[in-house]
Design an enzyme around this catalytic site. Structure first.
Site, PDB file in Angstrom:
ATOM      1  N   GLU A  24       0.826  -1.208   0.000  1.00 24.14           N
ATOM      2  CA  GLU A  24       0.000   0.000   0.000  1.00 24.14           C
ATOM      3  C   GLU A  24       0.860   1.258   0.000  1.00 24.14           C
ATOM      4  O   GLU A  24       0.539   2.230  -0.661  1.00 24.14           O
ATOM      5  CB  GLU A  24      -0.880  -0.021   1.261  1.00 24.14           C
ATOM      6  CG  GLU A  24      -2.302   0.424   1.046  1.00 24.14           C
ATOM      7  CD  GLU A  24      -3.212  -0.074   2.177  1.00 24.14           C
ATOM      8  OE1 GLU A  24      -3.484  -1.288   2.188  1.00 24.14           O
ATOM      9  OE2 GLU A  24      -3.606   0.727   3.030  1.00 24.14           O
ATOM     10  N   ASP A  25       1.948   1.238   0.757  1.00 24.40           N
ATOM     11  CA  ASP A  25       2.680   2.484   1.017  1.00 24.40           C
ATOM     12  C   ASP A  25       4.065   2.577   0.388  1.00 24.40           C
ATOM     13  O   ASP A  25       4.759   3.572   0.566  1.00 24.40           O
ATOM     14  CB  ASP A  25       2.833   2.680   2.534  1.00 24.40           C
ATOM     15  CG  ASP A  25       1.482   2.764   3.218  1.00 24.40           C
ATOM     16  OD1 ASP A  25       0.503   3.113   2.536  1.00 24.40           O
ATOM     17  OD2 ASP A  25       1.405   2.464   4.425  1.00 24.40           O
TER      18      ASP A  25
END
Ligand code: MN
Length: 473
Positions: A72-73
């Site tokens: 996600e990051d």
């Protein structure tokens, strides 16, 4: 990280090297990222892995916990994770990764897709749900650093989605902490005043419990039953909910509670007898969840006792392995089944009574999906007994039609009459807690009719009737 390694040292030292490697990998990827609290981002995945280690999670799950935010990051891909670790870790991390704006621009569509993915995790690999719960738990513990609006939003989502998920897999310890943390943000003054009130009552309550604990300990020790007794405090949300329902504090039968944990099942009943010999039980409060486990596998005897002062104390009696399940739910299999845990977890989720509702919801359109999940999968349930005494769990509002199809198409399609608590009722009778239901079937019946569709509560039963009529046409 020291703490996590210490926990692993205790139950799974073979995995330490792999876990260290995952830590190096994740911390280099999150380098330069920070939490709302100002701490380096990596502290979050480490705490998540540590919560998982408390449940004695397997190596792949701990590693996935450390890596859970990298897709996600950061710029890592699922393939990278599979390459550096293995396919299992890659699919666990992928399973907990939400779709973002790039994948699905519309907020509403994204929300449905993310919930769909989460619910799919329940049937594909329940470890995804356990990691998600650990993630949510740590985020809720550190929610005070977020803006007010975000706090409310996350707390509401936790209450509506993650608390029922925790209940579904039987993880009561996580469930009650999530409830209290959510309530803290949703009704702060309500939470604080109740907390204060409980603190004031604590000395008196503790004295009552300690006295009873001592007495019970003596009578069990006399019989040489290996045991452990703990005082249990109902969580703030549990009390809050009862008060909202109109109960008075003094009427809450499990406000004060003791847990008596013994070595084996037969000693649970022996202990029950010994305790009832000493304290008067409230007759209609006795529950045998050992013979009739809850659908999330919770097992225990519950009895509510009068103290000499006239107060009520709920006493829960169970065996040590049952106590593990009571705290961690399916996650307890890591400890009790070791290497075979994953298979046992899978079987367990496959046999869940909620499974047909989950499958049906996953097959429905995006428009209907969230509603079905809320009303049929994550909703509160009503428990009824079949003629043979089997306990069946159904969404509140279910009718006999829903029960019949939950028991199987062959029952639903041959149902001709229904007896509930010794009285004839119609098939659209709305089931009540503890109803004793006998469904009379006749193989020569016409089968389920279209008129039943609006009388069914669950979309699962409706779908089965539609299917039957389609085949007949
Ligand atoms: Mn996270």
């Amino acid at each position: 990280m020291e703490e996590l390694l210490k926990k692993l040292e205790e139950y799974n030292p073979e995995e330490i090297e792999r876990v260290k490697k995952a830590y190096e990998f994740a911390s280099s990827l999150h380098e330069g990222q920070f939490r709302a609290s100002g701490e380096p981002y990596i502290t979050h995945p480490v705490c998540v892995a540590s919560i998982l280690a408390d449940m004695h999670a397997d190596g792949n799950t701990i590693i996935a916990g450390l890596l859970h935010d990298v897709l996600e990051d950061t710029n890592t891909t699922k393939e990278d994770i599979a390459h550096y670790f293995n396919e299992t870790v890659a699919s666990l991390v992928d399973g907990v990764t939400k779709f973002d704006k790039k994948d699905i621009p519309s907020r509403e569509d994204r929300n449905v897709a993310n919930t769909r993915k989460l619910i799919t995790g329940m049937t594909d690999d329940v470890r995804i749900i356990i990691i998600k719960l650990a993630d949510r738990l740590h985020n809720m513990r550190t929610l005070s650093f977020k803006p007010l609006e975000k706090q409310k939003e996350n707390a509401l989502e936790t209450m509506e989605l993650f608390v029922p998920l925790a209940y579904h897999i039987g993880a009561y310890r996580i469930k009650s902490e999530l409830e209290d943390l959510s309530l803290y943000y949703l009704d702060n003054s309500g939470y604080k005043s109740l907390e204060e009130q409980m603190l004031k009552l604590k000395p008196e309550n503790d004295a009552i419990l300690e006295e009873m604990l001592g007495t019970i300990k003596r009578i069990i020790e006399d019989k040489n039953i290996p045991h452990e007794i703990k005082m249990r405090t109902k969580n703030i949300y549990g009390i809050y909910k009862r008060l909202k329902e109109g109960h008075k504090l003094s009427d809450i039968h499990d406000l004060l509670a003791l847990k008596v944990i013994v070595d084996e099942v037969s000693n649970c009943y022996l202990t029950l007898g010994l305790i009832h010999g000493k304290y008067h039980p409230v007759n209609n409060r006795f529950k045998d969840y050992i013979c009739n486990p809850k659908t999330n596998n919770y097992q225990s005897l519950h009895t509510t006792l009068f103290t000499p002062q006239g107060r009520l104390v709920q006493t829960q009696i169970r065996a040590f392995d049952m106590d593990k399940t009571a705290s961690f739910g399916v996650a307890a299999f890591w400890d009790t089944e070791k290497g075979n845990a994953f298979n046992v977890m899978k079987d367990d989720m496959d046999n869940s009574q909620v499974k047909p509702f989950i499958k049906n919801a996953l097959n429905s359109s995006d428009d209907e999906f969230l509603g079905q999940i809320k009303d049929e999968v994550l909703s509160e349930k009503v428990y009824v007994y079949t003629r043979e005494g089997r306990v069946v769990e159904l969404p509140i509002g279910s009718t006999v039609i829903d029960l019949a199809f939950t028991l199987g198409d062959e029952i639903g399609n041959t149902m001709v009459d229904v007896i509930v608590n010794n009285r004839h009722v119609q098939v659209d009778y709305v089931l009540q807690k503890n109803d004793h239901v006998e469904i009379i079937t006749d193989p020569l019946s016409f089968g389920s009719r279209a008129e039943w569709i609006p009388k069914a509560h669950t979309s699962y039963a409706k779908a089965r009737i539609i299917e039957f009529n389609r085949r007949r046409a």
